[in-house]
Design a protein around this motif. Structure first.
Motif, PDB file in Angstrom:
ATOM      1  N   CYS A 186      46.994  36.738  37.615  1.00 60.74           N
ATOM      2  CA  CYS A 186      46.846  37.550  36.784  1.00 60.74           C
ATOM      3  C   CYS A 186      48.671  38.067  36.608  1.00 60.74           C
ATOM      4  N   THR A 230      40.487  31.568  34.201  1.00 58.96           N
ATOM      5  CA  THR A 230      40.274  33.174  34.896  1.00 58.96           C
ATOM      6  C   THR A 230      38.602  32.704  35.445  1.00 58.96           C
ATOM      7  N   VAL A 236      42.915  43.258  36.344  1.00 65.39           N
ATOM      8  CA  VAL A 236      43.727  42.147  36.171  1.00 65.39           C
ATOM      9  C   VAL A 236      45.590  43.287  36.864  1.00 65.39           C
TER      10      VAL A 236
END
Length: 281
Positions: A175, A133, A152
């Motif tokens: 995501c 991330t 997300v």
């Protein structure tokens, strides 16, 4: 105040000031550590221009690198301005702009991949996903809290820091991985990366978890820290688009000069560029 030393009350007030200024927790912790170091060195001596300058001399004699010294002086000067003692501020060391970055601190994509593989093999799914991330979005460690279920689902996170709001796009593949992880953890809203007690991960915890896998991954500890993932994102992004202004916006930098620091080539790359000049017979 002219003949007073530094008090705990002043340091606490300075901390509150930085919190109100929306400084990141890491920055606040670093500044307070430097100020307390100065206060310990100062002891019962009065806070004067001469004594402040004396700390600079002390730091230079302690063997610290110039960048580290200037970083500590920056914290001191900010504290002095907060106390309205600008006359005590210390001049920074003059450092020539770096032409290349030290290879021993450069995290490659291959090393990054090994860190992810090691984390996953060890069953540390949260750590692997967290590293992905940070590296895939370029966010700061202090901005991890903005990666929420809502963000997300929307494919973007609204990050508020230092009085500025910017939008972070979250790649579709990431995501989907984050949604799957949140569902498995039964997290229906709010922050995705949480401790077992349901609290957000601290900078120190993230740092420690990354350090714990570097040896098994075969990556030098000097290369393994959260901010290096942001550096890798910046370098990879720039190679793809060659737009430093756009990169500065994505990273949330107010100055392009700050962004340029992320793009300094390694010593090996610099040497290759020198060789290509073909100026040696």
């Amino acid at each position: 105040m002219r003949h007073h030393t530094i008090s705990a009350v002043q340091i606490t007030a300075f901390k509150q000031y930085m919190e109100e200024d929306e400084r990141s927790s890491g920055t606040i912790e670093k500044y307070l550590r430097d100020i307390r170091s100065f206060a310990a060195w100062l002891g019962s001596n009065p806070l004067e221009k001469e004594t402040a300058a004396g700390w600079k001399t002390h730091l230079r004699s302690s063997g610290l690198c110039p960048e580290t010294i200037n970083s500590k002086l920056s914290a001191l000067n900010k504290f002095l301005r907060f106390l309205k003692r600008e006359e005590c501020c210390v001049k920074y060391l003059r450092i020539q702009r770096k032409l290349f970055r030290r290879t021993e601190q450069e995290l490659s994509k291959a090393e990054y991949a090994r860190l992810l593989e090691t984390a996953n093999e060890a069953g540390r799914t949260r750590l692997a996903l967290l590293m992905e991330t940070i590296c895939a979005t370029g966010i700061r460690v202090s901005e991890v809290k903005y990666i929420t279920v809502e963000a997300v689902n929307a494919g973007r996170a609204e990050v508020s820091l230092k009085g500025k709001i910017r939008t972070i796009l979250i790649p579709g593949k990431l995501c989907r991985k984050l949604q799957k992880y949140a569902k498995k953890q039964k997290t229906v809203s709010g922050e995705i990366f949480l401790t077992r007690n349901g609290k957000g991960l601290s900078r120190r915890q993230i740092w420690a978890e990354m350090k714990a896998i570097c040896q098994k991954a075969g990556v030098a500890p000097s290369k393994v820290f959260p901010h290096n993932l942001r550096h890798l994102f910046a370098q990879t992004f720039y190679r793809a688009c060659r737009d430093v202004v756009k990169l500065a916006d994505v990273l949330g930098h107010s100055s392009i000069e700050t962004t340029r620091i992320y793009l300094i080539s390694t010593g090996a790359e610099h040497a290759q560029q020198m060789d290509r000049l073909e100026l040696i017979s």
